[in-house]
Design a protein around this motif. Structure first.
Motif, mmCIF file in Angstrom:
data_model
loop_
_atom_site.group_PDB
_atom_site.id
_atom_site.type_symbol
_atom_site.label_atom_id
_atom_site.label_comp_id
_atom_site.label_asym_id
_atom_site.label_seq_id
_atom_site.Cartn_x
_atom_site.Cartn_y
_atom_site.Cartn_z
ATOM 1 N N ASP A 268 -35.511 -32.299 -26.480
ATOM 2 C CA ASP A 268 -36.402 -30.983 -27.341
ATOM 3 C C ASP A 268 -37.643 -31.608 -27.175
ATOM 4 O O ASP A 268 -38.497 -31.599 -28.337
ATOM 5 C CB ASP A 268 -35.787 -30.853 -28.636
ATOM 6 C CG ASP A 268 -36.643 -29.430 -29.495
ATOM 7 O OD1 ASP A 268 -37.260 -28.894 -28.581
ATOM 8 O OD2 ASP A 268 -36.099 -29.414 -30.812
ATOM 9 N N GLY B 160 -40.540 -30.088 -26.628
ATOM 10 C CA GLY B 160 -41.392 -29.388 -27.110
ATOM 11 C C GLY B 160 -42.228 -28.243 -25.982
ATOM 12 O O GLY B 160 -43.288 -27.706 -26.844
ATOM 13 N N ARG C 77 -39.144 -35.866 -29.914
ATOM 14 C CA ARG C 77 -37.867 -34.582 -30.885
ATOM 15 C C ARG C 77 -38.935 -34.291 -32.082
ATOM 16 O O ARG C 77 -40.129 -35.367 -32.319
ATOM 17 C CB ARG C 77 -37.503 -35.432 -31.492
ATOM 18 C CG ARG C 77 -35.758 -35.952 -30.564
ATOM 19 C CD ARG C 77 -35.077 -35.002 -30.071
ATOM 20 N NE ARG C 77 -33.949 -35.250 -29.364
ATOM 21 C CZ ARG C 77 -33.349 -34.191 -28.313
ATOM 22 N NH1 ARG C 77 -32.571 -33.134 -29.248
ATOM 23 N NH2 ARG C 77 -32.220 -35.298 -27.919
ATOM 24 N N PRO C 78 -39.457 -33.129 -32.301
ATOM 25 C CA PRO C 78 -40.588 -32.143 -33.533
ATOM 26 C C PRO C 78 -39.815 -33.242 -34.647
ATOM 27 O O PRO C 78 -38.881 -33.842 -34.907
ATOM 28 C CB PRO C 78 -39.467 -31.394 -33.373
ATOM 29 C CG PRO C 78 -38.209 -30.890 -33.349
ATOM 30 C CD PRO C 78 -37.697 -31.796 -32.327
#
Length: 772
Positions: free
Chosen positions: A110, A112, A579-580
């Motif tokens: 993930d 972004g 990752r966020p």
């Protein structure tokens, strides 16, 4: 429910595609009805099945049920998926190119970027949403792999799970693969299935087939007028290679001659059946650095014996997929629905090279690249059973992709040219001209499937979902090809991209590149092939046609910008780590008490992944109490803590058949705190101490950190569910429930060492930037 009186628009509870009821202010809309006489639709997708792995595509593997389907249907010789599973599924279910649909790679990152969100975008509609809103019953069984791993837990979010994307019923798994003997986590609808111990002889493909038949029979019995859409997404033949003992035994000795002879056999069979023209050349063994296949005769006798066993199990898995289809077809016949059902069978990408040169019995930990042929040989008789997690060497993948070059993930044809069979109403219904049971050679891409199914069923494509305008489908119906073998290909252009590998097809010509990690894209040479005369990519014409190379490579670049392909994966591995910031919550410590469902795999992994951590079990015992206190992982790798008459124990399973245990004296009756400290000093190892009530009672150094897919099962408290960490304990006691009292098990993540990948994110960013 939402309702806008001025427009008559509404949304149903599941958040599916909004419709407008003209001139109506009714709060509850009339039930949607499918077009009168609309056929049922079944899409069956095997996982990692190569182009030549079915009997009706030249294989020696017996697939009588699929062969019979093909005999009364159309087989496509020039059908293309994407080079990886999740992107193919996204394109199949939406009619939109995978990056534009949000799924440019597998759903395990993930980073972004919109093309790599790893779940279907909210401005594309799924086939299930479309067919459901058209009045179909929609069902799915098997592998989903369109929800990012951080969203697969019991807490959701659930908006990208199958039921929220239009399926009335779902039974299967959300991850990219699972143990076929002891699935790590099955989902029924939105709910994890509670399983402590699977019954003897359980096999996932059989279970999925049972569920699919039950769903269709139940729906048709309840509403005979309602057609159905079934997406049967097999876990087979993806690793781990698991099969039933009788099916494996039936293949014994078949592959002793090796992959060189087998590839030649399949190629000859393809020519005999008219799939490959006599003028076509079989490429030599793959020889590109890192992709190469050794001559079978150059292997030792032990290697040949081991490698043949892997292929025996793979072939057994293929036969199980065929048997599954036979059972499903028999159910359709009993229901009287076979003749009114469109059936598509295909694969999500080419055969997989993830076993690399030597294969493995430990797929979950082998993904890091380590091999141990000696350990694999010691387990040869167990390969395919529940104690091993095998994958075959890439020499067999090269056979599966006969007659094409390279493998899954590559943008050469071996990565994405796969079998496809299509049968049913509207598909070569007349056999007077020999249409049924023949080939279609026109170029077709997976993105074209949904528009074609909509045309065949008379279902209209929507323009919005939940009040939001939808991206236009990029797929083009190939229905004209079904009726006319001389029809032109509807699709004339298509881009490909995976992990930096690139390709572009236009009117029979193709440019393609092979990307090596941390090399400049600008330094890569495009290869050029005339696929009309050289479909196996043996004659690189780039030097003879530089202008065409420039034209097609520029077309690739334009398509990449239009489809959210950028940024390209340069190979640093950053996208797996970045990752966020809100994902920080998944690294927080947890206290688990008895009765808590298995903590989901990915959340559990964040607590231990290449870092120090501690496990504290607070218990009360009597002198006779015993059982598993906690367990994390399975036969593919993990650790567990248990108590028996001999003492307290901490076991580590490397995933390669190596079991190490710290044994300590049994504490007296009463309350105790048992602590396992895993210290990660660097070098990808843990040094472990076991303490009882603050006193050190045992230690071990050098346990290899489990990563990237191990431990593949999450954390259990008070028993070891499904596939066990310790096989002998499982054989003796099953899940071995703890008979004392567990007040809580605290899992506390600690610091990561300086050489942990997560500690090197900034370094990887700088490295990658140099090659963008």
């Amino acid at each position: 429910m939402s309702h806008t009186a001025s427009t008559g628009a509404y949304q149903n509870f599941e958040g599916r595609i909004g419709r407008t009821v003209a001139g109506s202010d009714a709060w509850w809309p009339p039930e949607a009805a499918a077009p009168k006489g609309a056929p049922n639709v079944i899409v069956i997708m095997a996982d990692d099945l190569g182009y030549s792995d079915l009997g009706c595509y030249g294989s020696e593997i017996a697939t009588p049920n699929l062969d019979e389907l093909a005999a009364g249907a159309l087989r496509f010789s020039n059908y293309h998926a994407t080079p990886m599973c999740s992107p193919t599924r996204a394109a199949l279910l939406t009619g939109v190119n995978s990056h534009l649909a949000g799924v440019g790679h597998v759903a395990h990152s993930d980073a972004g970027f919109p093309g790599y969100a790893m779940e279907l975008a909210d401005d594309v509609a799924s086939a299930a949403e479309i067919f459901s809103d058209a009045g179909y019953f929609t069902a799915m069984v098997g592998k989903w792999h369109l929800t990012k791993d951080s969203h697969c837990s019991d807490a959701g979010p659930f908006d990208s799970w199958p039921v929220q994307r239009g399926f009335d019923r779902f039974y299967g798994f959300l991850d990219g693969f699972t143990n076929l003997h002891h699935p790590h986590r099955l989902i029924d609808g939105n709910s994890p299935v509670t399983v402590d111990t699977y019954p003897e002889g359980y096999y996932l493909t059989d279970d999925l087939t049972d569920r699919a038949v039950e769903m269709l029979q139940g729906a048709k019995a309840s509403n005979p007028a309602k057609p159905f859409f079934l997406y049967f997404s097999h876990g087979s033949v993806h690793a781990p290679l698991h099969a039933k003992p009788a099916d494996i035994e039936a293949q014994r000795g078949r592959y002793d001659a090796g992959w060189d002879d087998l590839r030649e056999e399949r190629f000859a069979r393809m020519k005999a059946m008219g799939l490959v023209d006599e003028s076509i050349t079989l490429p030599p063994r793959n020889a590109e650095p890192g992709q190469e296949v050794a001559p079978w005769d150059s292997l030792s006798s032990d290697e040949q014996r081991l490698f043949a066993r892997y292929m025996e199990v793979y072939a057994a898995m293929v036969t199980s997929v065929d048997e599954s289809f036979g059972r499903l077809r028999s159910a359709l016949e009993r229901m009287g629905e076979l003749d009114n059902t469109i059936i598509m069978f295909t694969s999500d990408n080419g055969a997989s090279r993830e076993g690399e040169a030597e294969g493995t019995t430990a797929y979950y930990v082998h993904l890091l690249g380590a091999t141990d042929t000696t350990a694999d040989l010691a387990r040869i008789d167990d390969i395919g059973g529940p104690t091993t997690m095998p994958h075959y060497p890439r020499g067999w993948a090269a056979c599966g992709n006969t007659p094409f070059r390279l493998y899954k993930i590559n943008t050469h044809a071996g990565g994405h040219q796969v079998p496809m069979i299509l049968a049913g109403p509207g598909v070569a219904e007349s056999t007077d001209d020999g249409a049924a049971g023949t080939w279609r050679d026109q170029y077709v891409h997976v993105v074209d499937v949904l528009p074609t199914l909509l045309e065949l069923t008379g279902v209209a494509a929507p323009s919005e979902r939940n009040g939001k305008a939808l991206k236009a489908m990029q797929g083009i119906s190939f229905a004209p090809v079904l009726a006319n073998p001389a029809a032109s290909s509807a699709r004339t252009e298509q881009y490909y991209e995976m992990l930096g590998h690139r390709g572009y097809y236009r009117d029979g010509w193709e440019v393609v590149s092979l990307h090596y990690p941390l090399t400049r894209f600008s330094d890569e040479e495009w290869e050029l092939y005339d696929l009309t005369s050289d479909p196996t990519e043996t004659r690189n014409l780039a030097g003879a046609h530089p202008d065409l190379v420039a034209e097609l490579s520029q077309a690739w670049d334009q398509a990449a910008w239009a489809n959210q392909v950028y940024p390209l994966d340069e190979g640093s591995g950053l996208k797996y780590l970045q990752r966020p910031p809100w994902n920080e919550v998944y690294e927080r410590p947890v206290t688990l008490t008895p009765g808590t469902p298995t903590l989901e795999r990915w959340r559990s992994l964040q607590l231990v992944m290449i870092r120090s951590f501690s496990v504290t079990a607070r218990i009360s015992i009597n002198p006779s109490d015993e059982g598993i206190v906690m367990a994390h992982g399975d036969q593919g790798g993990g650790y567990s803590m248990w108590l028996d008459a001999a003492g307290v124990h901490l076991t580590y399973n490397s995933g390669r058949g190596l079991l190490e245990t710290i044994d300590a004296p049994r504490p007296d009756g009463g309350e105790h705190a048992i602590v396992a400290d895993f210290v990660a000093p660097g070098g990808n190892v843990w040094n472990v101490t076991l303490s009882v009530d603050g006193t050190k009672v045992g230690a071990a150094d050098g346990w290899t950190c489990l990563f990237p897919m191990a431990p593949f099962e999450g954390i259990d408290v008070g028993l070891d569910r499904r596939s066990p960490v310790h096989w002998d304990l499982y054989q003796a006691h099953g899940a071995y429930p703890f008979t004392g009292t567990i007040h809580g098990v605290d899992v506390q993540p600690g610091e990561a060492p300086a050489d942990s990948p997560n500690s090197l994110i900034e370094v990887l960013r700088e490295m990658g930037a140099a090659f963008e």
